[in-house]
Design an enzyme around this catalytic site. Structure first.
Site, short mmCIF file in Angstrom:
data_model
loop_
_atom_site.label_atom_id
_atom_site.label_comp_id
_atom_site.label_asym_id
_atom_site.label_seq_id
_atom_site.Cartn_x
_atom_site.Cartn_y
_atom_site.Cartn_z
N LEU A 105 -77.78 -8.06 23.39
CA LEU A 105 -78.75 -8.49 22.48
C LEU A 105 -80.07 -8.22 22.17
CD1 LEU A 105 -76.64 -10.96 23.99
CD2 LEU A 105 -78.57 -11.83 24.83
N GLY A 150 -74.58 -7.76 26.11
CA GLY A 150 -74.12 -8.51 25.24
C GLY A 150 -72.77 -7.53 24.17
N ASN A 174 -75.19 -5.31 32.30
CA ASN A 174 -76.59 -4.30 33.00
C ASN A 174 -77.34 -5.64 33.14
OD1 ASN A 174 -76.91 -4.27 30.42
ND2 ASN A 174 -78.41 -2.32 30.78
N GLU A 175 -77.47 -6.51 33.19
CA GLU A 175 -78.29 -8.04 33.64
C GLU A 175 -79.23 -7.80 34.24
OE1 GLU A 175 -75.26 -8.30 31.83
OE2 GLU A 175 -75.46 -9.64 30.36
C1 LIG Z 1 -80.25 -19.16 36.07
C2 LIG Z 1 -79.05 -18.55 36.03
C3 LIG Z 1 -80.14 -18.86 34.45
C4 LIG Z 1 -79.24 -17.32 32.94
C5 LIG Z 1 -79.81 -18.37 31.84
C6 LIG Z 1 -78.94 -16.91 30.34
C7 LIG Z 1 -80.38 -15.73 30.89
C8 LIG Z 1 -80.50 -14.49 30.10
C9 LIG Z 1 -79.54 -14.16 30.68
C10 LIG Z 1 -79.93 -12.66 29.02
C11 LIG Z 1 -78.11 -11.74 28.93
C12 LIG Z 1 -78.27 -10.36 27.95
C13 LIG Z 1 -77.76 -9.87 27.71
C14 LIG Z 1 -77.59 -8.55 27.13
O1 LIG Z 1 -77.33 -7.72 26.32
S1 LIG Z 1 -79.71 -8.18 27.22
C15 LIG Z 1 -80.12 -6.48 26.59
C16 LIG Z 1 -79.22 -5.57 26.82
N1 LIG Z 1 -79.02 -4.37 27.05
C17 LIG Z 1 -79.85 -3.12 27.07
O2 LIG Z 1 -79.83 -2.38 28.05
C18 LIG Z 1 -79.58 -1.77 26.27
C19 LIG Z 1 -80.78 -1.34 26.18
N2 LIG Z 1 -80.92 -0.31 25.34
C20 LIG Z 1 -80.61 0.96 26.33
O3 LIG Z 1 -80.26 1.32 26.42
C21 LIG Z 1 -80.34 2.45 25.15
O4 LIG Z 1 -81.70 1.93 23.58
C22 LIG Z 1 -78.97 2.49 23.91
C23 LIG Z 1 -78.13 2.75 25.46
C24 LIG Z 1 -78.40 1.53 23.81
C25 LIG Z 1 -79.68 3.83 23.46
O5 LIG Z 1 -79.99 4.55 23.37
P1 LIG Z 1 -80.94 5.40 22.18
O6 LIG Z 1 -81.44 6.70 23.00
O7 LIG Z 1 -80.24 5.78 21.28
O8 LIG Z 1 -82.37 4.59 21.86
P2 LIG Z 1 -83.58 4.23 22.14
O9 LIG Z 1 -82.88 3.69 23.07
O10 LIG Z 1 -83.88 5.69 21.72
O11 LIG Z 1 -83.67 3.11 21.50
C26 LIG Z 1 -83.87 2.87 19.74
C27 LIG Z 1 -84.68 1.92 19.27
O12 LIG Z 1 -84.02 0.59 19.94
C28 LIG Z 1 -84.64 -0.28 20.46
N3 LIG Z 1 -83.26 -0.64 21.13
C29 LIG Z 1 -82.67 -0.83 22.26
N4 LIG Z 1 -82.10 -1.27 22.60
C30 LIG Z 1 -82.38 -2.81 22.00
C31 LIG Z 1 -82.33 -3.95 22.35
N5 LIG Z 1 -81.16 -4.71 23.11
N6 LIG Z 1 -82.73 -5.02 21.75
C32 LIG Z 1 -84.40 -4.64 20.80
N7 LIG Z 1 -83.79 -3.35 20.88
C33 LIG Z 1 -83.79 -2.20 21.45
C34 LIG Z 1 -85.75 0.37 21.56
O13 LIG Z 1 -86.32 0.21 22.21
C35 LIG Z 1 -86.23 1.81 20.29
O14 LIG Z 1 -86.85 0.56 19.61
P3 LIG Z 1 -88.25 1.92 19.12
O15 LIG Z 1 -87.34 2.53 18.15
O16 LIG Z 1 -88.96 0.54 18.21
O17 LIG Z 1 -89.00 2.98 20.56
#
Ligand SMILES: CCCCCCCCCCC/C=C/C(=O)SCCNC(=O)CCNC(=O)[C@H](O)C(C)(C)COP(=O)(O)OP(=O)(O)OC[C@H]1O[C@@H](n2cnc3c(N)ncnc32)[C@H](O)[C@@H]1OP(=O)(O)O
Length: 299
Positions: A105, A150, A174-175
């Site tokens: 997400l 996601g 990994n939420e």
């Molecule tokens: C009571 C119960 C009620 C329940 C109700 C529901 C509750 C909510 C449920 C929500 C479910 C959520 C699901 C999800 O998917 S949450 C997202 C989880 N994702 C992550 O943790 C991944 C994070 N990202 C990373 O680990 C790394 O970026 C990655 C391994 C993917 C790539 O690494 P790399 O080194 O290649 O790149 P960077 O880390 O430098 O990232 C580049 C830029 O991209 C931005 N970025 C990364 N991930 C995200 C993201 N998910 N969303 C937005 N932006 C993201 C990062 O910040 C860098 O940005 P900048 O270039 O501006 O610094």
């Protein structure tokens, strides 16, 4: 190529506004003489082999294929087009961004926005999942990069998963590491794939598995050298397409209907849960801290 701004009607009579610039025309495809077509949209690339009845969707939302609302809108349209076009019996999901399948997400859609935006975003997430999970096509995920949260859900919603053998490509829900909770239907899909005990362990700890671990726990079906991911996905697809469609589709539906119905019957409540959860001050703070950490990682 048709560039339009319009409206897309979703389930429950709700609408999702299409952003200007969304591609709508399959006719934009460049058609080769060998039955190959290539559809181009801004964030979703669709390549297809008409003769084989196989399409490939490549996520193209750099830098990390986050599931932004714009991406989801294009993705849903592409999926619908393929689903409704009986030419296609199989769909391979993969990424056009080197080293990343999908970062899950888009955290920016969940931070600092208003309640209506959170609701619209969550509806699009639900819609994407339902369309993937209940697709009549055979879905094979060719996972050529990291696949957290996601991104992992998209892979888990496929019928078969091939993961590139690269220790940097971790996959899992990994939420909890973000201080948030995977919704019940994410959990259900994980339980259906790896079983209850392994899912409980993985979900509580927010485990991201390296390829060999992912294979061991049953999160993916095959781990292959990186340069063989696409060819392996294709040969798996050929195997699956040898099964008569009606028998396979009915079996898939029998296996998946209860899980999907569980969400369908409480979609609105699920949206409300998401909105009230994500708009809490404490959750907003956790998400901001996490985003900040991601940004600082580089410096
Ligand atoms: C009571 C119960 C009620 C329940 C109700 C529901 C509750 C909510 C449920 C929500 C479910 C959520 C699901 C999800 O998917 S949450 C997202 C989880 N994702 C992550 O943790 C991944 C994070 N990202 C990373 O680990 C790394 O970026 C990655 C391994 C993917 C790539 O690494 P790399 O080194 O290649 O790149 P960077 O880390 O430098 O990232 C580049 C830029 O991209 C931005 N970025 C990364 N991930 C995200 C993201 N998910 N969303 C937005 N932006 C993201 C990062 O910040 C860098 O940005 P900048 O270039 O501006 O610094």
């Amino acid at each position: 190529m048709a560039l339009v701004a319009g409206r897309k009607t979703f389930a429950a009579g709700k609408t999702l506004l299409l952003r200007a610039g969304v591609w709508l025309g399959a006719e934009a495809a460049a058609r080769g003489g060998n039955g190959a077509r290539r559809f181009v949209s801004q964030r979703v690339l669709v390549e297809s082999d008409v003769t084989a009845g196989i399409a490939t969707i490549k996520f193209k939302n750099p830098p990390v294929n986050s599931l932004s609302l714009e991406f989801l809108t294009e993705f849903i349209i592409c999926l619908e087009k393929l689903e409704n076009d009986k030419t296609y019996r199989g769909l391979i999901l993969t990424s056009d961004c080197p080293g990343i399948f999908s970062a899950g997400l888009d955290l920016r859609e969940m931070c600092g926005k208003n309640l209506a935006h959170y609701a619209e975003y969550w509806r699009a997430i639900q819609e994407t999942w339902l369309k993937l999970y209940l697709s009549n096509m055979v879905l094979v995920a060719a996972i050529n990069g990291a696949s957290p949260a996601g991104g992992c859900l998209m892979a888990l919603s496929s019928d078969y998963r091939v993961l590139a053998d690269n220790p940097r490509y971790r996959i899992g829900l990994n939420e909890t590491l973000l201080g948030i909770v995977a919704p019940f239907w994410f959990k259900d899909v994980l339980v259906n794939t790896i079983g209850h005990r392994a899912a409980e362990h993985a979900l509580q700890l927010g485990l991201l598995f390296q390829p060999t671990e992912a294979l061991q726990v049953g999160m993916v079906d095959q781990v292959v050298p990186e340069d063989q991911v696409q060819s392996t996905a294709l040969s798996v697809m050929t195997e699956w397409l040898a099964i008569p469609d009606h028998a396979r589709q009915l079996t898939k539906s029998m296996m998946r209907k209860a899980t999907a119905d569980n969400l369908i019957k409480q979609r609105e409540a699920d949206i409300q849960n998401f909105v009230s959860f994500v708009s809490r001050d404490s959750i907003q703070k956790s998400l901001q801290v996490y985003l900040e950490k991601l940004k600082q990682k580089k410096h």
